[in-house]
Motif scaffolding. Structure first.
Motif, PDB file in Angstrom:
ATOM      1  N   ALA A 144       0.830  -1.202   0.000  1.00  0.00           N
ATOM      2  CA  ALA A 144       0.000   0.000   0.000  1.00  0.00           C
ATOM      3  C   ALA A 144       0.870   1.259   0.000  1.00  0.00           C
ATOM      4  O   ALA A 144       0.604   2.213  -0.740  1.00  0.00           O
ATOM      5  CB  ALA A 144      -0.933  -0.012   1.203  1.00  0.00           C
ATOM      6  N   VAL A 145       1.907   1.284   0.825  1.00  0.00           N
ATOM      7  CA  VAL A 145       2.809   2.442   0.875  1.00  0.00           C
ATOM      8  C   VAL A 145       3.482   2.649  -0.469  1.00  0.00           C
ATOM      9  O   VAL A 145       3.544   3.777  -0.987  1.00  0.00           O
ATOM     10  CB  VAL A 145       3.859   2.250   1.987  1.00  0.00           C
ATOM     11  N   ARG A 146       3.984   1.569  -1.034  1.00  0.00           N
ATOM     12  CA  ARG A 146       4.666   1.661  -2.338  1.00  0.00           C
ATOM     13  C   ARG A 146       3.708   2.100  -3.439  1.00  0.00           C
ATOM     14  O   ARG A 146       4.001   3.008  -4.222  1.00  0.00           O
ATOM     15  CB  ARG A 146       5.261   0.300  -2.690  1.00  0.00           C
ATOM     16  N   ASP A 147       2.517   1.471  -3.491  1.00  0.00           N
ATOM     17  CA  ASP A 147       1.576   1.748  -4.574  1.00  0.00           C
ATOM     18  C   ASP A 147       0.988   3.157  -4.476  1.00  0.00           C
ATOM     19  O   ASP A 147       0.773   3.817  -5.501  1.00  0.00           O
ATOM     20  CB  ASP A 147       0.458   0.708  -4.579  1.00  0.00           C
ATOM     21  N   VAL A 148       0.723   3.626  -3.266  1.00  0.00           N
ATOM     22  CA  VAL A 148       0.210   4.987  -3.102  1.00  0.00           C
ATOM     23  C   VAL A 148       1.238   6.002  -3.598  1.00  0.00           C
ATOM     24  O   VAL A 148       0.892   6.987  -4.268  1.00  0.00           O
ATOM     25  CB  VAL A 148      -0.173   5.251  -1.634  1.00  0.00           C
ATOM     26  N   ALA A 149       2.505   5.754  -3.296  1.00  0.00           N
ATOM     27  CA  ALA A 149       3.565   6.657  -3.763  1.00  0.00           C
ATOM     28  C   ALA A 149       3.638   6.669  -5.289  1.00  0.00           C
ATOM     29  O   ALA A 149       3.791   7.731  -5.912  1.00  0.00           O
ATOM     30  CB  ALA A 149       4.904   6.237  -3.171  1.00  0.00           C
ATOM     31  N   ILE A 150       3.526   5.486  -5.896  1.00  0.00           N
ATOM     32  CA  ILE A 150       3.569   5.403  -7.365  1.00  0.00           C
ATOM     33  C   ILE A 150       2.383   6.141  -7.977  1.00  0.00           C
ATOM     34  O   ILE A 150       2.522   6.890  -8.945  1.00  0.00           O
ATOM     35  CB  ILE A 150       3.568   3.929  -7.813  1.00  0.00           C
ATOM     36  N   LEU A 151       1.196   5.943  -7.398  1.00  0.00           N
ATOM     37  CA  LEU A 151      -0.016   6.559  -7.944  1.00  0.00           C
ATOM     38  C   LEU A 151       0.005   8.076  -7.789  1.00  0.00           C
ATOM     39  O   LEU A 151      -0.434   8.807  -8.680  1.00  0.00           O
ATOM     40  CB  LEU A 151      -1.246   5.971  -7.248  1.00  0.00           C
ATOM     41  N   LYS A 152       0.517   8.562  -6.651  1.00  0.00           N
ATOM     42  CA  LYS A 152       0.585  10.011  -6.437  1.00  0.00           C
ATOM     43  C   LYS A 152       1.592  10.672  -7.369  1.00  0.00           C
ATOM     44  O   LYS A 152       1.433  11.841  -7.740  1.00  0.00           O
ATOM     45  CB  LYS A 152       0.948  10.308  -4.977  1.00  0.00           C
ATOM     46  N   ALA A 153       2.617   9.913  -7.755  1.00  0.00           N
ATOM     47  CA  ALA A 153       3.629  10.476  -8.660  1.00  0.00           C
ATOM     48  C   ALA A 153       3.069  10.705 -10.052  1.00  0.00           C
ATOM     49  O   ALA A 153       3.601  11.507 -10.821  1.00  0.00           O
ATOM     50  CB  ALA A 153       4.840   9.549  -8.719  1.00  0.00           C
ATOM     51  N   GLY A 154       1.966   9.998 -10.385  1.00  0.00           N
ATOM     52  CA  GLY A 154       1.319  10.198 -11.671  1.00  0.00           C
ATOM     53  C   GLY A 154       1.886   9.325 -12.763  1.00  0.00           C
ATOM     54  O   GLY A 154       2.959   8.724 -12.630  1.00  0.00           O
ATOM     55  N   GLY A 155       1.138   9.226 -13.855  1.00  0.00           N
ATOM     56  CA  GLY A 155       1.605   8.471 -15.001  1.00  0.00           C
ATOM     57  C   GLY A 155       1.181   7.021 -15.029  1.00  0.00           C
ATOM     58  O   GLY A 155       1.482   6.305 -15.987  1.00  0.00           O
ATOM     59  N   VAL A 156       0.495   6.548 -13.975  1.00  0.00           N
ATOM     60  CA  VAL A 156       0.056   5.157 -13.943  1.00  0.00           C
ATOM     61  C   VAL A 156      -1.303   5.090 -13.258  1.00  0.00           C
ATOM     62  O   VAL A 156      -1.600   5.881 -12.361  1.00  0.00           O
ATOM     63  CB  VAL A 156       1.085   4.261 -13.206  1.00  0.00           C
TER      64      VAL A 156
END
Length: 320
Positions: A144-156
């Motif tokens: 969850a921590v990893r995926d939230v960071a990826i999603l907030k960064a945008g592009g996915v």
């Protein structure tokens, strides 16, 4: 556009016959050849008491047609799982050599699976996933921590499909809420049987394990663009038949109501108690509790009376 063979369609005569049967002003026998197409689509059936043709209301026909399409999806996925064995047989015949293709392969080592998946996610703009079993709480919290960071960064963007029982489990519910709050992810739940898989722009992984089989879980890795496109289309069929999790409309049913609805749907389709508890991932005791509550709500004593009352109310609503 010419429809494919097997596509559901009705002629003007089919529609006319259907409404004649619904109104009761027909003089047709159950084996009338003009009813062949209507019967093949599940629109018309033979009344068990009178032996005359009867017509199902549209909402029941819709459920039946969707169920048939999902069954076809399941059959096609089983055929995909047999592709590696076909390629393996070709390899053995080829003078001890190996076919120069990696369109489909089986990967058994978990570390290799994780590595391939990580690289594919890093290079993708959309992730489609479906989880068929409860996820490990600690690993899910890390994800969850990893995926939230990826999603907030945008592009996915993420799409995640879970069984309906996941709504009552805190780890999955928290993950669905946290990722949904980023605005780049959506989770849904379904009581229908679907395969465990993850699909990215460049790679797809399908679980090569059925419930109760073995302890290892090799993955079928698909890289061929045509197969990936087909897998995404099959995923969409399951996605469209599922229920949004977050954000949920204000008038959406509660978690309990969703499970009760799925139990009634499966009972109406002839599923056994064992099949329902396995598909919904609930215990026999929980199933018994739900059934007792449903019988009390419908003011009946047996499951047979419950099915009759449910069908009567649906038919009344459709006719109204």
């Amino acid at each position: 556009m010419v429809p494919e063979a097997g596509d559901p369609s009705l002629s003007d005569d089919d529609v006319r016959l259907y409404w004649e049967i619904r109104r009761g002003d027909d003089d047709l026998s159950a084996d009338d050849p003009r009813l062949e197409n209507l019967r093949s689509l599940g629109v018309v059936f033979t009344e068990p008491l009178t032996g005359r043709p009867g017509a199902r209301p549209p909402h029941r026909v819709e459920r039946e047609l969707i169920r048939r399409e999902l069954d076809e999806v399941e059959r096609r996925l089983r055929r995909i799982r047999r592709i590696p064995s076909v390629l393996g047989a070709l390899d053995q015949v080829a003078s001890g050599g190996r076919c120069d293709t990696d369109a489909v392969e089986i990967v058994k080592a978990p570390a290799v699976v994780d590595h391939l998946l990580h690289n594919a996610i890093e290079a993708s703009s959309v992730i489609w996933s479906s989880q068929t079993r409860p996820r490990h709480a600690e690993r899910l919290a890390v994800s969850a921590v990893r995926d939230v960071a990826i999603l907030k960064a945008g592009g996915v963007r993420y799409r995640s499909l879970y069984p309906a029982s996941a709504r009552s489990r805190a780890p999955e519910a928290d993950y669905a809420r946290m990722t949904a709050e980023t605005g780049a992810a959506e989770s849904r739940t379904s009581s229908r049987r679907f395969p465990r898989m993850i699909i990215t722009d460049t790679l797809g992984m399908i679980s090569d394990r059925r419930r109760g089989e073995g302890g290892s879980e090799p993955a079928i890795v698909v890289r061929d663009p045509a197969l990936l496109a087909w897998l995404r289309e099959e995923y969409e069929l399951h996605w469209e038949a599922s229920d949004p999790w977050f954000p949920a409309p204000e008038d959406s049913p509660s978690n309990r109501e969703l499970v009760e609805r799925d139990i009634l749907r499966m009972l109406s389709g002839g599923s056994t108690r064992e099949a329902i508890t396995r598909t919904l991932d609930i215990s026999p005791r929980t199933y018994t509790t739900y059934m007792a509550a449903l019988r009390e709500r419908f003011r009946v004593r047996t499951n047979e009376q419950l099915m009759y009352e449910l069908g009567r109310r649906r038919d009344t609503a459709a006719d109204g």
